[in-house]
Each structure stands twice: as structure tokens, then as C-alpha cells.
Design an enzyme around this catalytic site. Structure first.
Site, PDB file in Angstrom:
ATOM      1  N   ASP A  43       1.086  -0.829  -0.043  1.00 26.43           N
ATOM      2  CA  ASP A  43       0.164   0.469  -0.023  1.00 26.43           C
ATOM      3  C   ASP A  43       0.856   1.246   0.234  1.00 26.43           C
ATOM      4  OD1 ASP A  43      -2.955   0.916   0.999  1.00 26.43           O
ATOM      5  OD2 ASP A  43      -1.787   1.976   1.976  1.00 26.43           O
TER       6      ASP A  43
ATOM      7  N   TYR B 109       3.184  10.100   0.659  1.00 22.62           N
ATOM      8  CA  TYR B 109       3.959   8.732   0.909  1.00 22.62           C
ATOM      9  C   TYR B 109       5.582   9.258   1.129  1.00 22.62           C
ATOM     10  CZ  TYR B 109      -0.015   6.298   3.175  1.00 22.62           C
ATOM     11  OH  TYR B 109      -0.566   6.513   3.461  1.00 22.62           O
TER      12      TYR B 109
END
Length: 319
Positions: free
Chosen positions: A40, A45
Site C-alpha cells: 500500500d 508518503y
């Protein structure tokens, strides 16, 4: 059959906790050694340094030959992120970083309410028709908004949401009441994130200042949300009670939390648990906990009792 595991990458990148390609490669090897393959990721991120985690995945060619299956989330946490142009810019750059032509699941990471949901959905459907992804995912949306997307898909013949990521753990069980029944109705899988409440079950004590740069540092993107969700007296009391009953069986809080989620929660076939980590030793420990079986009945009873006492102030992931 146990629910699936999905490895999170929110701590991956030069500015995350997993700072090198070598360290991340070792983590992927460990994760795969337990028979897992789902990853994921997200545009954002690690928080504050968009693209770094996706770049690491691309450099390692994680999706090559099907060894791993990659999901990622669009740029979302700003006004205008879900205009047609912004979505195309986001997905084009993300696929390039990942070094793939398509991914399994493409998520709207959070609502952009400055753009009509119908316009956003139309663009998502175009990308689906172009073969950029296999499954449409949503995260952090309100219940009525999920229903809106699902019913629009049915009405227009557009790609329907088939995965939803939401906060779910021992002290965050609100999805059980309304969200999960809706997801079941529309055949949407539920992927539970923050199963350890970002370390709240083990690394945070009442009255203790959070570590600078940690998951509860209020000066960081994640820390602000985590404090607003979990820093409540009744939740600290709940974790202290959990620790006491766990000590009777020699089971630490993190093991209790993970084993409850996999064996006693309302997750079922097709659902998944997102597994986080800040170092390889922590991941190994968490994977071992997840391999263990169900909990003693007394611990499960205490967990249910705790929930009854905190559910009115429990956190939920709606933006």
C-alpha cells in the site's frame, strides 16, 4: 480463512524511518517470506515528502513479474487536488515513479470537496477505461459520500468503489455500527489501517511528552491527527486496562491488538489489515503476532467491555 495483510509504506523514503533502498529491500523480503504480496502506497508518503515511497518501490521494481501487488493513492489533501487536470498530473507522475503501466487499486486518499464528486468520479472512470488500475478505492470519506459514489457507479455504468481504507482497531470500532454494513451492501472490501493506533497501544504513556518527529509529535502531519484521535483520558485508561489483563497471560498490547483484529473483529474474507513498521525488527514482531491464533476469552471480554466505555469518544477517520 484469515484476512489478508497489506504492507504499508508511509514510513519509506529518505525522509521517512526506512531511509535506504537496501533497508526497504530487506523489509520486502521479510514480508514476502511470510507468504504476503500486497503493498500500500500513496502520493503523499512519507508525509511531507511526496513521491519518495513510490520512488523506492519503482527502483526495486516491486511489481515486476507479479512478486508484489501495488496499490496507491492520489494526491488528495489540498483544495483542487481532484480536478481533472490535477488527477491526470498525479497519476502520470505516480505510475512513472512506480515504473508500471497500471496498479491494482487507485484510491482517492481523502475528499476534495472543492470539486464536485461527479466530476472526480468521471475522471476516475476514464482512467479505469484506459487501464491505469484494476480497482477503485476510497479512504477517509463520510458514509453518505461512499454511498453516493457507489450509487452513481450503478446508475452510470462507471467503475464502482470496491475497496475502502478506514481506521479500525480496539479503540476505534465505530465502523462496525454503520460503515461495515454499507460496505457489505455495496460489495466493498474494508482495509483496516492503524491497527496499533500508530503506537498508542505500546509507545505512549499518560502524561508523557511524545518523541520529537514521532507518530504523536503535534508538529508533524501525522502527529496532529493522531493526537486529536487518541489523546483522550478515557482512551489512556482503556489501554492501561488492556495491559493489565494481557499481563495475566503474558500477551503484550500490540499482540492483543493484532490478534483481535485478525481473529475477533468484524473483518472477513476479502478484507485486509494494513501493517505498519518503523524498523525491520518491529515488522518481524508484528508479522509473528499476526501468525498467532485467537485470544483467550477473558481478554476478548475485556476488549468488548472497554469499547462500551469509550465508544462515544472513540476516533474515526473522516476528513
Amino acid at each position: 480463512m484469515p484476512v489478508d495483510l497489506i504492507l504499508g509504506t508511509n514510513n519509506v523514503g529518505p525522509h521517512g524511518k526506512i531511509k535506504t533502498i537496501k533497508d526497504f529491500s530487506e523489509i520486502l523480503d521479510l514480508y514476502a517470506s511470510y507468504g504476503n504480496k500486497y503493498l500500500d502506497c500513496a502520493y503523499i508518503y512519507p508525509a511531507g515528502f511526496p513521491g519518495e515511497a513510490e520512488t523506492f518501490l519503482g527502483e526495486l521494481q516491486a511489481a515486476k513479474d507479479g512478486k508484489f501487488v501495488v496499490d496507491t493513492k492520489l494526491d488528495s489533501f489540498r483544495d483542487g487536488a481532484h480536478t481533472e487536470q490535477a488527477i491526470y498530473v498525479s497519476i502520470t507522475s505516480q505510475l512513472a515513479r512506480l515504473k508500471v503501466d497500471k496498479i491494482r487499486t487507485l484510491y482517492l486518499h481523502a475528499p476534495d470537496r472543492t470539486v464536485s464528486f461527479e466530476a472526480t468520479h468521471r475522471v476516475i472512470n476514464e482512467l479505469y477505461q484506459q487501464g491505469k488500475f484494476e480497482r477503485f478505492g476510497m479512504s477517509n470519506y463520510r458514509l453518505e459520500e461512499i454511498i453516493e459514489f457507489a450509487e452513481r457507479a450503478e446508475k452510470n455504468g462507471w467503475v464502482a468503489p470496491s475497496a475502502y481504507e478506514g481506521l479500525y482497531n480496539i479503540v476505534s470500532r465505530k465502523p462496525e455500527t454503520e460503515l461495515l454494513p454499507v460496505l457489505r451492501k455495496y460489495n466493498i472490501s474494508f482495509y483496516a489501517y492503524s491497527p496499533l493506533a500508530s503506537g498508542f497501544f505500546s509507545n505512549i504513556k499518560r502524561g508523557q511528552d511524545p518523541a520529537p518527529g514521532g507518530q504523536f509529535d503535534p508538529n508533524t502531519f501525522n502527529g496532529g491527527y493522531n493526537q486529536s484521535w487518541f489523546f483522550k483520558d478515557e482512551l489512556f485508561t482503556a489501554i492501561e486496562e488492556l495491559e493489565l489483563v494481557g499481563a495475566q497471560y503474558g500477551i503484550p498490547n500490540n499482540a492483543i491488538a493484532l490478534r483481535w483484529l485478525r481473529h475477533h473483529s468484524q473483518l472477513s474474507d476479502g478484507d485486509a489489515i494494513l501493517v505498519g513498521y518503523s524498523k525491520i525488527e518491529q515488522l518481524k514482531q508484528n508479522l509473528e503476532y499476526l501468525e498467532q491464533g485467537s485470544l483467550p476469552d477473558k481478554i476478548v471480554q475485556v476488549i468488548d467491555s472497554i469499547w462500551e466505555s469509550i465508544k462515544d469518544s472513540a476516533p474515526e477517520s473522516v476528513f
